[in-house]
Design an enzyme around this catalytic site. Sequence first.
Site, PDB file in Angstrom:
ATOM      1  N   PRO A 119       0.780  -1.247   0.000  1.00 24.68           N
ATOM      2  CA  PRO A 119       0.000   0.000   0.000  1.00 24.68           C
ATOM      3  C   PRO A 119       0.809   1.293   0.000  1.00 24.68           C
ATOM      4  O   PRO A 119       0.806   2.061   0.960  1.00 24.68           O
ATOM      5  CB  PRO A 119      -0.826  -0.134   1.277  1.00 24.68           C
ATOM      6  CG  PRO A 119       0.054  -0.921   2.195  1.00 24.68           C
ATOM      7  CD  PRO A 119       0.771  -1.900   1.306  1.00 24.68           C
ATOM      8  N   CYS A 120       1.456   1.580  -1.104  1.00 29.69           N
ATOM      9  CA  CYS A 120       2.238   2.810  -1.220  1.00 29.69           C
ATOM     10  C   CYS A 120       1.344   4.049  -1.211  1.00 29.69           C
ATOM     11  O   CYS A 120       1.827   5.155  -0.953  1.00 29.69           O
ATOM     12  CB  CYS A 120       3.123   2.773  -2.462  1.00 29.69           C
ATOM     13  SG  CYS A 120       2.254   2.410  -3.978  1.00 29.69           S
ATOM     14  N   HIS A 121       0.049   3.872  -1.438  1.00 31.71           N
ATOM     15  CA  HIS A 121      -0.870   5.009  -1.406  1.00 31.71           C
ATOM     16  C   HIS A 121      -1.021   5.585   0.006  1.00 31.71           C
ATOM     17  O   HIS A 121      -1.513   6.686   0.164  1.00 31.71           O
ATOM     18  CB  HIS A 121      -2.238   4.602  -1.968  1.00 31.71           C
ATOM     19  CG  HIS A 121      -2.912   3.502  -1.224  1.00 31.71           C
ATOM     20  ND1 HIS A 121      -2.630   2.169  -1.467  1.00 31.71           N
ATOM     21  CD2 HIS A 121      -3.830   3.516  -0.226  1.00 31.71           C
ATOM     22  CE1 HIS A 121      -3.361   1.424  -0.667  1.00 31.71           C
ATOM     23  NE2 HIS A 121      -4.089   2.211   0.105  1.00 31.71           N
TER      24      HIS A 121
END
Length: 151
Positions: A119-121
């Site tokens: 989850p780089c968001h």
Amino acid sequence: MHKAYYKSPIGILEIVANNKGITAISFVKIKSNNSKSNALITRCIVQLKEYFSGQRKTFDVPIVIEGTEWQVRVWTELTKIPFGSIIAYQDLAAMSGNKQAARAVGNAVNKNKIPIIIPCHRVLGSSGKLVGYEGGLWRKKYLLEQEIKYS
């Protein structure tokens, strides 16, 4: 290699896997004619559907992470950020073992080949602004709002 597509609320996702796990998820405009799914991709699509409907907060589909030692360390730390939470690049740098490496962390995050699952968001700029997302900032905003909604 196997490849299939999922039409998500944020556009078409191309999902690539080998026999060990998911190797990439990419935002694409059109589907290719070269689809050849496998059980891992099918499982990934089910989990993505559950995620987008608010029924899933973590993924357990196997993934294959390939990169430098630093990238793998950063991507592994990304998976530890809880659903609905956000952190700054500087915080991720500290989690990765070098609190002065925010820029290097940003470069590693930018090369994440398995967004959403890794989850780089959930990483924001130091001022709390939405910055840098391969799929576009509107997708990053959608994902964050989605998670807040279902937290």
